[in-house]
Write an enzyme that holds these catalytic residues in place. Structure first.
Site, PDB file in Angstrom:
ATOM      1  N   GLY A 298       1.040  -1.263  -0.024  1.00 16.46           N
ATOM      2  CA  GLY A 298       0.022  -0.098   0.060  1.00 16.46           C
ATOM      3  C   GLY A 298       1.159   1.263   0.032  1.00 16.46           C
ATOM      4  O   GLY A 298       2.073   1.277   0.213  1.00 16.46           O
ATOM      5  N   THR A 299       0.398   2.287  -0.534  1.00 16.16           N
ATOM      6  CA  THR A 299       1.138   3.337  -0.862  1.00 16.16           C
ATOM      7  C   THR A 299       0.789   4.808   0.140  1.00 16.16           C
ATOM      8  O   THR A 299       0.572   4.666   1.316  1.00 16.16           O
ATOM      9  CB  THR A 299       1.583   3.784  -2.153  1.00 16.16           C
ATOM     10  OG1 THR A 299       0.331   3.639  -2.854  1.00 16.16           O
ATOM     11  CG2 THR A 299       2.635   2.816  -2.649  1.00 16.16           C
ATOM     12  N   THR A 300       0.566   5.832  -0.637  1.00 10.00           N
ATOM     13  CA  THR A 300       0.781   7.197   0.009  1.00 10.00           C
ATOM     14  C   THR A 300      -0.432   7.594   0.913  1.00 10.00           C
ATOM     15  O   THR A 300      -1.541   7.477   0.614  1.00 10.00           O
ATOM     16  CB  THR A 300       0.809   8.182  -1.041  1.00 10.00           C
ATOM     17  OG1 THR A 300       1.562   7.809  -2.064  1.00 10.00           O
ATOM     18  CG2 THR A 300       1.086   9.531  -0.406  1.00 10.00           C
TER      19      THR A 300
ATOM     20  N   ALA B 200       2.979   3.851  -7.826  1.00 14.80           N
ATOM     21  CA  ALA B 200       2.460   2.947  -7.063  1.00 14.80           C
ATOM     22  C   ALA B 200       1.084   3.779  -6.302  1.00 14.80           C
ATOM     23  O   ALA B 200       0.742   3.151  -5.508  1.00 14.80           O
ATOM     24  CB  ALA B 200       3.304   2.610  -5.910  1.00 14.80           C
TER      25      ALA B 200
END
Lengths: 279, 225
Positions: free
Chosen positions: A56-58, A231
């Site tokens: 998972g990213t930002t 991403a």
């Protein structure tokens, strides 16, 4: 199942993680991933020991006059592929706090579930709610226990923020893989697009913003992060999937309605077009 | 070595029951009743911090009378059971019936096998959903479990209190009506109980996932009239 009763010397008290360890409910994934991929250290694509896993990213958090805003994009990746388009990364931790996650999706979501249960468990057993500082420390312990897996590439880096009822203000805590936690006075972002998000927030941030301005800024930060980082997912206008935004104030945790988020993205793009900038 | 005196098992059980009943009757009583929006629990308890009523899970509440340390231990183990189950399976899989059964088994086992029975009587209440009705599980010191769908009375003088409550009972009454009747039933003809002497909590929809809520101060005063 029998009633979980303990002798006074073995009683786990209000600690839920300690309780399930004693009851031998499987907790964190067992340590010792297949060797060979050790210390691939937080690769944004997400691979440990050659096996690809969801990442998972930002996520971002910022303080405003009445509390905090927290927001996260919806993309999960597996290597260079998109694994999930509507992942939830911003969660209510309890009534007055929120937690957002970046990193290996599996352990991160599990950590959130354990954290949520832990806070509620403490509250019910003790009859009082943990202080915001206490909650931040609890999360710190969970991240610290996760360190061996983080060293093998399965890093989980949460962002914790909430409304401190005794101080009457919003507070933000950031973490590193070792479990160290640091209080932020204004804002922070973590995950692979965190750097771009931080820059955007930094340029637009003012102390004591109103709720609408803060939500707007969080949305803009995610928009910029998605623009620069592969991403991080931007607003998906085709499928109607938008980043999750939530506020925590004296009224408690409140998710910003999806319609409002959609509208803000639409007006952000419109505004930029009309100003002659690239959307 | 001296031989222990023979005591008839009937006598042993009778003595233990008497002992437990005496302990429970010394404490103050508690009433739980179903009303139009949920379940209300009213305890004769002047303490603001040592609770007799508390939250177990999203739709489940616990109440105990008798010896505080003993029912508090049961309360905590109930929370542990529910949270562990909800964590291992799902929040929907936590139900009051299985918890009530565990309590009953434990109380029954202590009553028959230990030197001293627990001097407690407990209640496990579960707020119903569209398909499930509200449930009140009343568990006695020796593990007898009864389920009620209208009201339950725990503690000493239960018969007199239940009689007074039965007179006023109406199907689908409001929270204010239910509370006033419960308080009058607990007080009896010779006493009056005010907000400060009471611990009141409800299980009711409208608070989100967690349905347990304490009624205190002004809100309670307004309801009691």
């Amino acid at each position: 199942m029998t009633l979980p009763l303990f002798s006074t010397t073995e009683d786990p008290g209000p600690d839920f993680a300690g309780l399930i360890r004693r009851l031998q409910v499987p907790l964190h994934p067992t340590m010792g991933m297949p060797s060979g991929g050790a210390a691939s250290g937080g690769m944004p694509g997400g691979s440990a020991g050659g096996a690809e896993f969801r990442h998972g990213t930002t996520v971002v958090a910022l303080r405003f006059a009445d509390g905090i805003v927290m927001a996260g994009d919806r993309r999960a990746t597996e290597g260079h592929a998109i694994a999930h388009r509507a992942m939830q990364k911003v969660f209510p931790a309890d009534r007055y706090s929120a937690v957002a996650i970046a990193g290996a999706a599996g352990p991160a979501v599990e950590m959130v579930r354990l954290f949520q249960t832990q806070l509620e468990h403490y509250e019910k057993v003790e009859g009082v709610v943990l202080s915001l500082e206490g909650k931040a420390n609890q999360l710190s312990q969970m991240v610290r226990e996760h360190l061996p897996l983080a060293m093998q590439g399965l890093a989980v880096v949460p962002l914790f923020a909430g409304y401190d009822v005794t101080r009457g203000t919003g507070r933000i805590f950031t973490y590193d893989v070792t479990g160290g936690h640091y209080e932020e006075t204004e804002h922070n972002a973590t995950g692979s697009g965190g750097r771009d998000a931080r820059t955007t927030i930094k340029l637009g941030y003012r102390a004591d913003m109103a709720r609408d301005e803060a939500v707007e800024l969080a949305i803009e930060a995610l928009y910029e992060a998605a623009d620069e980082d592969s991403a991080t997912g931007g607003p998906d206008l085709i499928r109607g999937i938008y980043p999750l935004v939530a506020t925590v104030t004296a009224e408690g945790f409140e998710a910003v309605p999806e319609d409002e988020v959609a509208e803000r993205f639409a007006s952000l793009i419109e505004r930029r077009r009309s100003e002659g900038r690239q959307p | 070595m001296t031989m222990p005196y023979y005591v008839a098992p009937e006598q042993v059980m009778k003595d233990r029951a008497e002992y437990a009943q005496k302990g429970i009757a010394r404490g103050r009583s508690l009433v739980a009743t179903v009303y139009d929006q949920g379940i209300a629990i009213v305890a004769d308890n002047p303490s603001r911090t040592l609770h007799k009523i508390s939250e177990i899970y999203d739709r489940i509440a616990f109440a105990g009378v008798g010896k505080y340390n003993e029912f508090d231990q049961l309360r905590v183990s109930g929370i542990r059971h529910a949270d562990t189950k909800g964590y291992a399976y799902s929040r929907e899989d936590v139900d009051a019936r299985s918890l009530a059964n565990l309590y009953a088994q434990y109380l029954g086992q202590v009553f028959t096998h230990e030197m001293k029975p627990l001097e407690v009587e407990i209640l496990v209440a579960e707020l119903g959903t569209g398909t499930h009705p509200n449930q009140l599980y009343h568990i006695a010191y020796e593990g007898t479990i009864t389920d009620e769908d209208r009201y339950a009375v725990l503690g000493g003088e239960t018969e007199a209190i239940a009689e007074r409550l039965e007179e006023r009972w109406t199907q689908g009454w409001s929270l204010a009506e239910a509370l006033r009747a419960a308080v009058d039933a607990l007080a009896g003809p010779d006493r009056t109980l005010t907000g400060g002497d009471l611990e009141v909590a409800v299980l009711t929809n409208g608070n989100g996932r967690r349905t347990f809520r304490r009624l205190v101060d002004d809100e309670l005063q307004a309801l009691l009239g």
